[in-house]
Write an enzyme that holds these catalytic residues in place. Sequence first.
Site, short mmCIF file in Angstrom:
data_model
loop_
_atom_site.label_atom_id
_atom_site.label_comp_id
_atom_site.label_asym_id
_atom_site.label_seq_id
_atom_site.Cartn_x
_atom_site.Cartn_y
_atom_site.Cartn_z
N THR A 88 28.40 -36.19 59.00
CA THR A 88 28.16 -36.50 57.59
C THR A 88 29.18 -35.82 56.68
O THR A 88 29.73 -34.78 57.03
CB THR A 88 26.72 -36.12 57.16
N ARG A 89 29.42 -36.45 55.52
CA ARG A 89 30.28 -35.85 54.51
C ARG A 89 29.55 -35.83 53.16
O ARG A 89 30.12 -35.61 52.13
CB ARG A 89 31.62 -36.60 54.38
N HIS A 106 19.52 -36.18 52.25
CA HIS A 106 18.28 -36.35 51.51
C HIS A 106 17.18 -36.72 52.51
O HIS A 106 17.41 -36.75 53.70
CB HIS A 106 18.46 -37.42 50.43
N HIS A 149 17.90 -39.29 55.25
CA HIS A 149 18.76 -38.82 56.34
C HIS A 149 17.97 -37.97 57.32
O HIS A 149 18.14 -38.06 58.52
CB HIS A 149 19.91 -37.97 55.79
N ARG A 175 25.95 -47.96 59.38
CA ARG A 175 26.57 -49.08 58.70
C ARG A 175 27.78 -48.52 57.95
O ARG A 175 27.68 -47.46 57.31
CB ARG A 175 25.54 -49.62 57.70
#
Length: 690
Positions: free
Chosen positions: A315-316, A320, A323, A409
């Site tokens: 992740t970057r 929340h 996730h 996605r």
Amino acid sequence: MAQPEPQTARPEEDQLFRLLRQLDLAPDASQRATAQALGVSLGTLNSHLRAAVAAGLITISERSGPDRRQRFAYALTSRGAATKARLTDRFLERKLAEYDALHAELTGTESGLLSLKKRTPLMLPNLAPIPELYVSYDSAQKLKVSAGDLISHDLTPRQICDLELLMNGGFFPLKGFLSEEDYTSVVNNMRMADGTLWPMPITLDVSEQFADGIEIGQDIALRDQEGVILATMTVTDKWVPNKPYEAEKVFGADDVAHPAVNYLHHKAGAVYLGGPVTGIQQPVHYDFRARRDTPNELRAYFRKVGWRKIVAFQTRNPLHRAHQELTFRAAREAQANLLIHPVVGMTKPGDVDHFTRVRCYEAVLDKYPQATTTMSLLNLAMRMAGPREAVWHGIIRRNHGCTHFIVGRDHAGPGKNSAGQDFYGPYDAQELFKQHQDEIGLEMVDFKHMVYVQEKAQYYPANEVPSGDTILDISGTELRRRLREGLDIPEWFSFPEVVTELRRTSPPRSKQGFTVFFTGFSGSGKSTIANALMVKLMEMGGRPVTLLDGDIVRKNLSSELGFSKEHRDLNIRRIGYVASEITKNGGIAICAPIAPYATTRRAVREDVEAFGAFVEVHVATGIEECERRDRKGLYRLAREGKIKEFTGISDPYDVPEHPELRIETENADVDTCAHQVLLKLEGMGLIAAH
Ligand code: PPS
């Protein structure tokens, strides 16, 4: 059933092992309790203790407490600890042999168990140590001294990230920056010249001038930005890449709207060097040190805690509730433990800075069931290359000991191209990953888009929402808007701790720093409007305002510069640098140079946009009008050839294509022009409406 001779422990060894183990387990227990635990009399225990003290294996200290039965405490000396470890191994070896023999007796088959000494091959392949490019500590000390005499290359921030992962095995099986042959093959086929899957060109780009001074076969020192030598490299290859071709093949289009293509054309040096790297030391990090792990450190951690299957989440962005829900589900689906593996090297320009993100991740980590999840920071420089990047991320996670990888996605998507369309299809990354899954050596877990279902008050995968129920969702853009405007962010969407962190670093836009960048011909009116704007902003108050006017800058910051292309670029980059620092620190920078070149203006925009808004204002007074006004008498001198390279007369001016605002000054007074800028700023939320 014969027991193998060497594995039989002698009785006194057995007793010693049990004694040391017991004292280690319960050093404060009374002598009576210790004797009971060992099944010996107090007298026997005493004689064993005396022998152990005499052999230097334990120390006994007298305690001052009132309980006489607990007068002594025992501690293993380092010799005792080593003896215990040796005896533990012997003990386990013997047990293994017993099980082995029992297994053979019960099944009538040959033994299938390996002895302790051969334990390494038993390690799961994802958990065995991975090769690094570092030399030993002693060699590194010597190499550091001798490398002081080599020609040095000062690494860029991106190259430092690449080098760190090359050296620590994150980019295994790469042994250095790509040779020309490997580069060509990677660009064309996503493979090294020997056929190994590798999707991303990892190259050492340098300036032509530096490359000219390098011979093939020469060793160079690679230094960080403070001059520390991190590695040496033997240059085996030197070539001028075809950048448009690289952009097309690797990123799918030669379009500078793609951050990596923009980097390739505007930041990367013109020449590539290739060759094997010898690692001397890791780049130094002062932030979140305990949260950074090399591939081998992570593998060792997984071995230690007994994790066999590990699903990695790249992740970057801040995490929340959605996730948290999806990563938790992914781990459950794969029956694996979870590694949150955020990128803290270089991400997409404009992302939330990693300091804020890591504080957010730490808050979310507490929300997972204990001991199922860990987090480690990855110093990767992302390229936002979508499908190729997903494959690359997979290889990197495999190298870090993971067995599964979540691909979503539009994984590592770069945003829209200059025609306003997506660079890649939403599922291209998943497809490419799936095709190469076996070679990557990691299983893909596809990302479920999670949405909040109001009636059920919980998250569901978007395709499993009970029909008729209400879906609530907040997009990234909407979240940014709410943060910018100081609006409510509901608890169903994020954790309060995360929102607090985000608000701390993203105050509403009307409290953030920004840059207004005027551009236009000499005499167009830039300075006059800029001055009026400055005064109006100062009248409003709230933020410090700095004017970087062309003339003033040339008297101070750039007093040694002339008007060649190179000097003008330097001048504008300096202005951009100062403006970005002002913006970062919450001030308003007003710049008013001619800034005739679009590429330089773009670079400045990027520098500033890393910290706040960049408002480009084209003061569009035509050249004829400027020449007619000729306030400083310079146009006349330029026409007479007494001033060379004069913008609009004998030097080009790239008219801004998409400035935030274009001002026509003819028939408009200064006040009106400055007011137009204020209205624009208000419209962008940069100043609060009254
Ligand atoms: S640049 O191109 O952005 O670096 O120029 P800048 O720093 O704004 O400086 C422009 C001012 O310098 C004076 N001047 C020239 N302008 C353009 N071309 C040439 N050759 C030149 N020589 C001197 C000119 O007065 C500019 O002032 P402004 O305020 O723009 O009228």
